[in-house]
Design a protein around this motif. Structure first.
Motif, PDB file in Angstrom:
ATOM      1  N   GLU A  85      22.119  49.531 -10.853  1.00 54.62           N
ATOM      2  CA  GLU A  85      21.166  50.111 -10.138  1.00 54.62           C
ATOM      3  C   GLU A  85      20.553  48.639  -9.206  1.00 54.62           C
ATOM      4  OE1 GLU A  85      17.514  51.259 -13.376  1.00 54.62           O
ATOM      5  OE2 GLU A  85      19.231  51.355 -14.490  1.00 54.62           O
ATOM      6  N   PHE A  86      20.835  48.661  -7.884  1.00 54.19           N
ATOM      7  CA  PHE A  86      20.967  48.503  -6.857  1.00 54.19           C
ATOM      8  C   PHE A  86      19.599  47.103  -7.253  1.00 54.19           C
ATOM      9  CE2 PHE A  86      18.877  46.792  -2.463  1.00 54.19           C
ATOM     10  CZ  PHE A  86      20.140  46.731  -1.914  1.00 54.19           C
ATOM     11  N   PHE A  87      18.240  48.053  -7.895  1.00 53.68           N
ATOM     12  CA  PHE A  87      17.092  46.048  -7.095  1.00 53.68           C
ATOM     13  C   PHE A  87      17.025  45.939  -8.009  1.00 53.68           C
ATOM     14  CE2 PHE A  87      15.452  49.945  -3.841  1.00 53.68           C
ATOM     15  CZ  PHE A  87      14.758  49.339  -2.879  1.00 53.68           C
ATOM     16  N   VAL A  88      17.429  46.857  -9.271  1.00 56.73           N
ATOM     17  CA  VAL A  88      17.850  45.793 -10.880  1.00 56.73           C
ATOM     18  C   VAL A  88      18.063  44.727 -10.105  1.00 56.73           C
ATOM     19  CG1 VAL A  88      17.835  45.692 -13.397  1.00 56.73           C
ATOM     20  CG2 VAL A  88      16.472  47.403 -12.688  1.00 56.73           C
ATOM     21  N   ALA A  89      19.658  45.010 -10.064  1.00 54.78           N
ATOM     22  CA  ALA A  89      20.959  44.155  -9.525  1.00 54.78           C
ATOM     23  C   ALA A  89      20.125  42.472  -8.958  1.00 54.78           C
ATOM     24  CB  ALA A  89      22.335  44.514  -9.153  1.00 54.78           C
ATOM     25  N   LEU A  90      19.167  43.188  -7.441  1.00 59.13           N
ATOM     26  CA  LEU A  90      19.035  42.005  -7.012  1.00 59.13           C
ATOM     27  C   LEU A  90      18.251  41.249  -7.565  1.00 59.13           C
ATOM     28  CD1 LEU A  90      17.988  43.567  -3.635  1.00 59.13           C
ATOM     29  CD2 LEU A  90      19.996  42.839  -4.224  1.00 59.13           C
ATOM     30  N   ASP A  91      17.219  41.925  -8.078  1.00 65.15           N
ATOM     31  CA  ASP A  91      16.693  41.046  -9.378  1.00 65.15           C
ATOM     32  C   ASP A  91      17.184  39.902 -10.373  1.00 65.15           C
ATOM     33  OD1 ASP A  91      13.960  41.985  -7.941  1.00 65.15           O
ATOM     34  OD2 ASP A  91      13.738  43.220  -9.722  1.00 65.15           O
ATOM     35  N   LEU A  92      18.160  40.327 -10.492  1.00 66.07           N
ATOM     36  CA  LEU A  92      18.758  39.780 -11.726  1.00 66.07           C
ATOM     37  C   LEU A  92      19.710  38.531 -11.056  1.00 66.07           C
ATOM     38  CD1 LEU A  92      20.442  42.560 -14.266  1.00 66.07           C
ATOM     39  CD2 LEU A  92      18.629  40.948 -14.625  1.00 66.07           C
ATOM     40  N   GLN A  93      20.006  38.839  -9.742  1.00 67.95           N
ATOM     41  CA  GLN A  93      21.552  38.226  -9.183  1.00 67.95           C
ATOM     42  C   GLN A  93      20.003  36.864  -8.658  1.00 67.95           C
ATOM     43  OE1 GLN A  93      22.861  39.656  -5.905  1.00 67.95           O
ATOM     44  NE2 GLN A  93      23.812  37.744  -4.464  1.00 67.95           N
ATOM     45  N   ASP A  94      18.577  37.131  -8.404  1.00 69.86           N
ATOM     46  CA  ASP A  94      17.995  35.872  -7.754  1.00 69.86           C
ATOM     47  C   ASP A  94      17.663  35.080  -8.981  1.00 69.86           C
ATOM     48  OD1 ASP A  94      17.690  37.431  -4.687  1.00 69.86           O
ATOM     49  OD2 ASP A  94      15.472  38.314  -5.588  1.00 69.86           O
ATOM     50  N   MET A  95      17.030  35.842  -9.727  1.00 69.50           N
ATOM     51  CA  MET A  95      17.018  35.189 -11.195  1.00 69.50           C
ATOM     52  C   MET A  95      17.992  33.962 -11.625  1.00 69.50           C
ATOM     53  SD  MET A  95      17.696  35.601 -14.644  1.00 69.50           S
ATOM     54  CE  MET A  95      18.469  36.202 -14.729  1.00 69.50           C
ATOM     55  N   ALA A  96      18.998  34.539 -11.487  1.00 68.78           N
ATOM     56  CA  ALA A  96      20.284  34.202 -12.022  1.00 68.78           C
ATOM     57  C   ALA A  96      20.303  32.717 -11.304  1.00 68.78           C
ATOM     58  CB  ALA A  96      21.890  34.546 -11.663  1.00 68.78           C
ATOM     59  N   GLU A  97      20.588  32.998  -9.800  1.00 69.48           N
ATOM     60  CA  GLU A  97      20.798  31.981  -8.579  1.00 69.48           C
ATOM     61  C   GLU A  97      19.606  30.688  -8.630  1.00 69.48           C
ATOM     62  OE1 GLU A  97      21.157  34.409  -5.062  1.00 69.48           O
ATOM     63  OE2 GLU A  97      22.925  34.857  -5.227  1.00 69.48           O
ATOM     64  N   GLU A  98      18.363  31.093  -9.450  1.00 67.92           N
ATOM     65  CA  GLU A  98      17.364  29.993  -9.139  1.00 67.92           C
ATOM     66  C   GLU A  98      17.297  29.175 -10.769  1.00 67.92           C
ATOM     67  OE1 GLU A  98      12.975  31.985  -9.468  1.00 67.92           O
ATOM     68  OE2 GLU A  98      13.055  33.010  -7.662  1.00 67.92           O
ATOM     69  N   ALA A  99      18.118  29.669 -11.209  1.00 67.76           N
ATOM     70  CA  ALA A  99      18.407  28.912 -12.359  1.00 67.76           C
ATOM     71  C   ALA A  99      19.698  28.221 -12.225  1.00 67.76           C
ATOM     72  CB  ALA A  99      18.725  30.610 -14.093  1.00 67.76           C
ATOM     73  N   GLY A 100      20.318  27.815 -10.772  1.00 64.15           N
ATOM     74  CA  GLY A 100      21.258  27.660 -10.660  1.00 64.15           C
ATOM     75  C   GLY A 100      22.888  28.058 -11.010  1.00 64.15           C
ATOM     76  N   PHE A 101      22.693  28.924 -10.748  1.00 66.61           N
ATOM     77  CA  PHE A 101      24.101  30.434 -10.945  1.00 66.61           C
ATOM     78  C   PHE A 101      24.554  30.864  -9.610  1.00 66.61           C
ATOM     79  CE2 PHE A 101      22.088  30.038 -15.046  1.00 66.61           C
ATOM     80  CZ  PHE A 101      23.298  30.355 -15.817  1.00 66.61           C
ATOM     81  N   SER A 102      25.965  30.676  -9.669  1.00 67.45           N
ATOM     82  CA  SER A 102      26.866  31.306  -8.274  1.00 67.45           C
ATOM     83  C   SER A 102      27.195  32.304  -8.818  1.00 67.45           C
ATOM     84  CB  SER A 102      27.762  30.704  -7.899  1.00 67.45           C
ATOM     85  OG  SER A 102      29.153  30.652  -8.516  1.00 67.45           O
ATOM     86  N   VAL A 103      26.728  33.457  -8.140  1.00 67.51           N
ATOM     87  CA  VAL A 103      26.023  35.024  -8.927  1.00 67.51           C
ATOM     88  C   VAL A 103      27.424  35.494  -8.036  1.00 67.51           C
ATOM     89  CG1 VAL A 103      25.234  37.450  -9.343  1.00 67.51           C
ATOM     90  CG2 VAL A 103      24.337  34.995  -9.004  1.00 67.51           C
ATOM     91  N   ASP A 104      28.507  36.423  -9.287  1.00 65.78           N
ATOM     92  CA  ASP A 104      30.022  37.522  -8.592  1.00 65.78           C
ATOM     93  C   ASP A 104      29.481  38.870  -8.778  1.00 65.78           C
ATOM     94  OD1 ASP A 104      32.198  38.306  -7.679  1.00 65.78           O
ATOM     95  OD2 ASP A 104      33.604  37.299  -9.497  1.00 65.78           O
ATOM     96  N   GLY A 105      29.203  39.327  -7.855  1.00 68.78           N
ATOM     97  CA  GLY A 105      28.173  40.505  -7.707  1.00 68.78           C
ATOM     98  C   GLY A 105      27.621  40.834  -7.188  1.00 68.78           C
TER      99      GLY A 105
END
Length: 121
Positions: A16-36
């Motif tokens: 789900e595109f928008f869910v994925a974007l929200d999760l990516q933003d959240m993970a990056e804010e937490a200091g993770f680099s996101v593969d996907g």
């Protein structure tokens, strides 16, 4: 099961595109680099075979089927998994992946961030 890798790269598998974007933003804010994010099991399997990620957020039902083959591979390699889905049989997942975390959709970004930070510590 805490993350055993020193990097903070997270595998994100969500169709789900928008869910994925929200999760990516959240993970990056937490200091993770996101593969996907990856929207299919086959695409994620191809990438995950060559990568060493700290942890993974997996939707259960993807465009090409259930995430089981990918989850099996990650679990066998001791990669902490967070299942993030609205279509999940908790009992089955808990039996098959007892160390995994299950987070039902919709989940709060604060809760998901807390889970990831615990896995990375």
């Amino acid at each position: 099961m805490p993350c055993s890798h020193p990097n903070r790269e997270l595998l994100l598998v969500e169709d789900e595109f928008f869910v994925a974007l929200d999760l990516q933003d959240m993970a990056e804010e937490a200091g993770f680099s996101v593969d996907g994010p990856y929207a299919t099991v086959s695409e994620a399997l191809t990438v995950a075979a060559d990568r060493h990620v700290c942890c993974a957020i997996l939707d259960v039902r993807l465009l090409d089927g259930e995430v089981g083959p990918l989850a099996d591979m990650l679990y066998a390699n001791d990669v902490p998994i967070v299942f993030h889905s609205g279509h999940v049989d908790n009992a089955e997942l808990e039996k098959r992946y007892p160390e995994a975390t299950i987070c039902m959709k919709p989940s709060s970004p604060t809760r998901m961030k807390q889970i990831l930070l615990e896995l990375a510590s």
